[in-house]
Design a protein around this motif. Structure first.
Motif, PDB file in Angstrom:
ATOM      1  N   LYS A   8       7.157   6.529  -5.453  1.00 45.32           N
ATOM      2  CA  LYS A   8       7.889   6.371  -4.198  1.00 45.32           C
ATOM      3  C   LYS A   8       7.132   7.058  -3.048  1.00 45.32           C
ATOM      4  O   LYS A   8       7.103   6.566  -1.928  1.00 45.32           O
ATOM      5  N   LYS A  11       3.842   4.918  -2.157  1.00 42.28           N
ATOM      6  CA  LYS A  11       4.044   3.524  -1.734  1.00 42.28           C
ATOM      7  C   LYS A  11       3.791   3.256  -0.239  1.00 42.28           C
ATOM      8  O   LYS A  11       3.088   2.306   0.104  1.00 42.28           O
ATOM      9  N   GLU A  16       0.460  -3.889  -0.855  1.00 41.23           N
ATOM     10  CA  GLU A  16       1.059  -4.302  -2.119  1.00 41.23           C
ATOM     11  C   GLU A  16       0.032  -4.385  -3.257  1.00 41.23           C
ATOM     12  O   GLU A  16       0.284  -3.934  -4.375  1.00 41.23           O
ATOM     13  N   TYR A  19      -0.932  -0.965  -4.334  1.00 44.51           N
ATOM     14  CA  TYR A  19       0.158  -0.316  -5.062  1.00 44.51           C
ATOM     15  C   TYR A  19       0.211  -0.820  -6.512  1.00 44.51           C
ATOM     16  O   TYR A  19       0.354  -0.034  -7.452  1.00 44.51           O
ATOM     17  N   GLU A  23      -0.260   1.391  -9.954  1.00 46.70           N
ATOM     18  CA  GLU A  23       0.624   1.421 -11.130  1.00 46.70           C
ATOM     19  C   GLU A  23      -0.156   1.181 -12.420  1.00 46.70           C
ATOM     20  O   GLU A  23       0.088   1.823 -13.435  1.00 46.70           O
TER      21      GLU A  23
END
Ligand SMILES: [Fe+2]
Ligand SMILES: [Fe+2]
Length: 191
Positions: A8, A11, A16, A19, A23
């Protein structure tokens, strides 16, 4: 800090695509940490924040390199190398992450260096082999990464240097130090 809290926090600093990459680096790093008996929370946090500074304006990165007395020779190499060292500063000043091992793993993920810890090697390698990456020779490195951390890192840095050399780009001295040290480790192992 757990995974969800860390993700969080990172981010808003990534697009996108980056991100999603983050992950996958995180999951890969956690797996590698398990295999090579490295602290999994440190691996998770270093992975989540490794690209924290990737999208800072170049001017801001230059200022941080100067203000925090990071090696100025960075500035005479490609700016792609700067976001690791800069993130190692920003995660502390902006997020309060002061764990030296985590900061070092973030710092060195763009260049590598001659005396890497297992955590640093794991972040370097996870960034290179995460499942979203696709280029020739990667599958064999992924296989080696389940058994020999030095050998997999060596293959990764060798490929990166080969790529840079084929384009007559500069090689950061610490990257060459990483290559030489891992080569020596492997030769010792096999002798
Ligand atoms: Fe990066
Ligand atoms: Fe990355």
């Amino acid at each position: 800090m757990d995974k969800d809290q860390a993700l969080k926090l990172v981010k808003p600093h990534l697009n996108e695509t980056r991100y999603d990459h983050t992950e996958r680096v995180m999951e890969t790093a956690i797996t590698l940490a398990d295999v090579f008996q490295v602290n999994q929370e440190e691996a998770m946090l270093a992975a989540v924040f490794h690209d924290y500074a990737k999208y800072r304006p170049l001017k801001e990165m230059v200022q941080i390199i100067k203000d925090f007395q990071l090696p100025e020779d960075l500035l005479s190499f490609h700016h792609e190398l700067w976001h690791g060292p800069v993130a190692s500063i920003l995660v502390e000043t902006e997020l309060g992450i002061d764990n030296q091992a985590i900061k070092d793993a973030i710092y060195w993920h763009t260049t590598g260096h001659g005396q890497m810890t297992n955590l640093e090697k794991i972040i370097y390698l996870a960034d290179y082999i995460e499942p979203g990456r696709h280029f020739p020779g990667l599958d064999i490195i992924r296989k080696v990464a389940t058994k020999n951390l030095d050998e997999a890192c060596f293959m990764a840095v060798r490929n990166s240097m080969t790529f840079l050399l084929s384009r007559e780009r500069l090689i950061y001295p610490e990257t060459l130090n990483m290559y030489n040290q891992l080569k020596r480790n492997l030769e010792e192992l096999n002798s």
